[in-house]
Design an enzyme around this catalytic site. Structure first.
Site, PDB file in Angstrom:
ATOM      1  N   HIS A  76      15.277  55.371 173.744  1.00  0.00           N
ATOM      2  CA  HIS A  76      14.903  53.995 174.052  1.00  0.00           C
ATOM      3  C   HIS A  76      13.689  54.051 174.964  1.00  0.00           C
ATOM      4  CE1 HIS A  76      14.814  49.926 175.270  1.00  0.00           C
ATOM      5  NE2 HIS A  76      15.308  50.136 176.470  1.00  0.00           N
ATOM      6  N   ASN A 132       8.852  47.906 176.732  1.00  0.00           N
ATOM      7  CA  ASN A 132      10.277  47.961 176.387  1.00  0.00           C
ATOM      8  C   ASN A 132      10.575  46.829 175.400  1.00  0.00           C
ATOM      9  OD1 ASN A 132      13.058  47.825 176.271  1.00  0.00           O
ATOM     10  ND2 ASN A 132      13.375  47.985 178.484  1.00  0.00           N
ATOM     11  N   CYS A 189      19.516  46.601 175.177  1.00  0.00           N
ATOM     12  CA  CYS A 189      18.638  47.719 174.811  1.00  0.00           C
ATOM     13  C   CYS A 189      19.379  48.821 174.058  1.00  0.00           C
ATOM     14  CB  CYS A 189      17.961  48.301 176.042  1.00  0.00           C
ATOM     15  SG  CYS A 189      16.827  47.124 176.812  1.00  0.00           S
TER      16      CYS A 189
HETATM   17  N1  ACO Z   1       3.581  45.609 190.509  1.00  0.00           N
HETATM   18  C1  ACO Z   1       3.503  46.030 191.782  1.00  0.00           C
HETATM   19  N2  ACO Z   1       4.592  46.259 192.555  1.00  0.00           N
HETATM   20  C2  ACO Z   1       5.791  46.075 191.984  1.00  0.00           C
HETATM   21  C3  ACO Z   1       5.948  45.621 190.669  1.00  0.00           C
HETATM   22  C4  ACO Z   1       4.787  45.393 189.905  1.00  0.00           C
HETATM   23  N3  ACO Z   1       4.814  44.967 188.632  1.00  0.00           N
HETATM   24  N4  ACO Z   1       7.272  45.511 190.398  1.00  0.00           N
HETATM   25  C5  ACO Z   1       7.922  45.889 191.489  1.00  0.00           C
HETATM   26  N5  ACO Z   1       7.039  46.197 192.477  1.00  0.00           N
HETATM   27  C6  ACO Z   1       7.311  46.626 193.860  1.00  0.00           C
HETATM   28  C7  ACO Z   1       8.647  46.150 194.352  1.00  0.00           C
HETATM   29  O1  ACO Z   1       8.574  44.816 194.785  1.00  0.00           O
HETATM   30  C8  ACO Z   1       8.886  47.113 195.492  1.00  0.00           C
HETATM   31  O2  ACO Z   1       8.150  46.678 196.603  1.00  0.00           O
HETATM   32  P1  ACO Z   1       8.771  46.770 198.087  1.00  0.00           P
HETATM   33  O3  ACO Z   1       9.019  48.239 198.297  1.00  0.00           O
HETATM   34  O4  ACO Z   1       7.700  46.183 198.914  1.00  0.00           O
HETATM   35  O5  ACO Z   1      10.037  45.960 198.015  1.00  0.00           O
HETATM   36  C9  ACO Z   1       8.263  48.410 194.994  1.00  0.00           C
HETATM   37  O6  ACO Z   1       7.388  48.053 193.907  1.00  0.00           O
HETATM   38  C10 ACO Z   1       9.286  49.397 194.506  1.00  0.00           C
HETATM   39  O7  ACO Z   1      10.219  48.718 193.648  1.00  0.00           O
HETATM   40  P2  ACO Z   1      11.305  49.468 192.837  1.00  0.00           P
HETATM   41  O8  ACO Z   1      12.056  48.495 191.978  1.00  0.00           O
HETATM   42  O9  ACO Z   1      12.100  50.365 193.731  1.00  0.00           O
HETATM   43  O10 ACO Z   1      10.353  50.380 191.914  1.00  0.00           O
HETATM   44  P3  ACO Z   1      10.736  51.507 190.907  1.00  0.00           P
HETATM   45  O11 ACO Z   1       9.952  52.702 191.161  1.00  0.00           O
HETATM   46  O12 ACO Z   1      12.227  51.636 190.747  1.00  0.00           O
HETATM   47  O13 ACO Z   1      10.151  50.926 189.531  1.00  0.00           O
HETATM   48  C11 ACO Z   1      10.974  49.786 187.566  1.00  0.00           C
HETATM   49  C12 ACO Z   1      10.587  49.676 189.037  1.00  0.00           C
HETATM   50  C13 ACO Z   1       9.743  50.167 186.776  1.00  0.00           C
HETATM   51  C14 ACO Z   1      11.509  48.448 187.100  1.00  0.00           C
HETATM   52  C15 ACO Z   1      12.026  50.887 187.396  1.00  0.00           C
HETATM   53  O14 ACO Z   1      13.029  50.710 188.342  1.00  0.00           O
HETATM   54  C16 ACO Z   1      12.652  50.913 186.039  1.00  0.00           C
HETATM   55  O15 ACO Z   1      12.016  51.269 185.058  1.00  0.00           O
HETATM   56  N6  ACO Z   1      13.958  50.615 185.954  1.00  0.00           N
HETATM   57  C17 ACO Z   1      14.725  50.717 184.734  1.00  0.00           C
HETATM   58  C18 ACO Z   1      14.452  49.595 183.829  1.00  0.00           C
HETATM   59  C19 ACO Z   1      15.169  49.909 182.545  1.00  0.00           C
HETATM   60  O16 ACO Z   1      15.282  51.035 182.106  1.00  0.00           O
HETATM   61  N7  ACO Z   1      15.702  48.960 181.882  1.00  0.00           N
HETATM   62  C20 ACO Z   1      16.380  49.353 180.644  1.00  0.00           C
HETATM   63  C21 ACO Z   1      17.225  48.443 180.212  1.00  0.00           C
HETATM   64  S1  ACO Z   1      16.389  46.970 179.861  1.00  0.00           S
HETATM   65  C22 ACO Z   1      17.480  46.001 178.999  1.00  0.00           C
HETATM   66  O17 ACO Z   1      18.591  46.361 178.697  1.00  0.00           O
HETATM   67  C23 ACO Z   1      17.045  44.622 178.684  1.00  0.00           C
END
Ligand code: ACO
Length: 324
Positions: free
Chosen positions: A251, A281, A114
């Site tokens: 990004h 993304n 990314c």
């Molecule tokens: N729908 C419903 N629930 C979901 C989903 C979904 N699509 N995805 C995850 N959950 C659940 C998880 O299973 C978890 O459930 P649990 O508490 O029962 O275990 C709960 O939601 C919370 O999960 P988290 O991962 O802690 O959620 P978070 O608020 O952190 O959001 C997300 C997840 C959106 C992926 C976030 O962490 C994020 O944006 N991270 C950064 C990603 C990023 O910036 N990547 C950039 C680089 S990408 C690259 O280089 C290719």
């Protein structure tokens, strides 16, 4: 007088197929509501069967050339930032080179996930400052839909396909911060974080393309901290501060990361270009896509001070400060 790499043109291309959040509700345990509130994403584009990264990149490149008032014959280097090339080799860049009919110069890929576009822009700037090239096409192009695990709700809802491109041109500047062009760059990586975000296949391991794996909440934590740090580092190198910024063009991974980074930089959200709701993304394509859309919307104007910042697998992260 010094040389500056100035953006002469910008363009983008998005595949025709638009996939709304609701599409995932039938496939994994998720909801449109969860995706919107946790990420800001409402829809994304997916490439058609047979439509490849170099197809998207070539269309974005052609749009940027038209915007610049140039043709492929005017370009002497072409860089594609991608982690989803058509083939293991040759580079997606040489394939784009052939598709746009560019017969001269040289072309190569940059792979920093990314952060790829920021890396490509910084390296293209170095090519121009060192006199190795006068006009460089810098493209970010991805088909992340091809490496998604559509059974993993934590990742499959986040990504989309697309491409964006800029034409950089060697121009004479005064050396002051009022110059148009790239004013400073800041690149970083730390390979010890590999397990936070990677693809579980590859040429010399499984012999397959593999699927994207991510510890989202860990990446989130690093993103918020490292993006503001690298943006400040690049602004410092340029002799500027957050108060000088007209637009952050981040990004586009997650609206919450974009908002938290802007807050840390003390830049209000009405000076941030946001496209994540429409594109998801798109990895290395997200910043040039946002630059192109930001210009189309009338947000980005000649003379504006822009900070781009990105983080991705590696971890790799960085920032470029430029005057449009
Ligand atoms: N729908 C419903 N629930 C979901 C989903 C979904 N699509 N995805 C995850 N959950 C659940 C998880 O299973 C978890 O459930 P649990 O508490 O029962 O275990 C709960 O939601 C919370 O999960 P988290 O991962 O802690 O959620 P978070 O608020 O952190 O959001 C997300 C997840 C959106 C992926 C976030 O962490 C994020 O944006 N991270 C950064 C990603 C990023 O910036 N990547 C950039 C680089 S990408 C690259 O280089 C290719």
């Amino acid at each position: 007088m010094i040389i500056r790499a100035v953006v002469r043109g910008v363009g983008h291309y998005l595949p025709e197929r638009v996939v709304p959040n609701a599409w995932f509700e039938d496939r994994v345990d998720t909801t449109d509501e969860w995706i919107r509130t946790r990420t800001g994403i409402e829809r994304r584009h997916f490439a058609a069967d047979g439509e490849t990264t170099s197809d998207l990149g070539a269309k974005a490149a052609e749009a940027a050339l038209i915007d610049a008032g140039l043709t492929a014959a005017d370009i002497d280097a072409l860089v594609v930032a991608t982690s989803t090339p058509d083939l293991t080799f040759p580079s997606a860049a040489t394939m784009v080179q052939a598709k746009i009919g560019m017969k001269q110069g040289f072309a190569f890929d940059v792979q920093a996930v990314c952060a790829g576009f920021v890396y490509a822009l910084s390296n293209a700037n170095a090519l121009i400052l060192s006199g190795q090239a006068k006009r460089v096409l810098v493209i970010g192009a991805e088909t992340f839909s091809r490496i998604l695990d559509f059974d993993d709700r934590g990742t499959c809802v986040l990504f989309g396909d697309g491409a964006g491109a800029v034409v950089l041109e060697a121009t004479t500047g005064s050396g002051a911060t009022g110059d148009r062009g790239i004013l400073a760059t800041d690149l970083n990586s730390d390979g010890s974080y590999k397990d936070l975000l990677y693809v579980d296949g590859g040429v010399s391991t499984t012999g397959t393309a593999g699927h994207l794996r991510m510890q989202g909440n860990q990446v989130f934590r690093h993103a918020v901290e490292k993006l503001a740090e690298t943006a400040h580092a690049a602004l410092d190198k340029a002799g500027l501060s957050g108060a000088d910024v007209d637009w952050i063009v981040p990004h586009q991974a997650n609206l919450r990361i974009i908002t938290a980074t802007a807050q840390r930089m003390q830049v209000p959200m009405d000076r941030v270009v946001v496209t994540v709701q429409d594109h998801g993304n798109t990895s290395a394509a997200s910043i040039p896509l946002a630059l192109s859309v930001g210009k189309e919307r009338g947000q980005i104007k000649v003379g504006d001070l822009i900070v781009t910042e990105a983080i991705g697998g590696g971890l790799s992260w960085g920032s470029v400060v430029l005057r449009w």
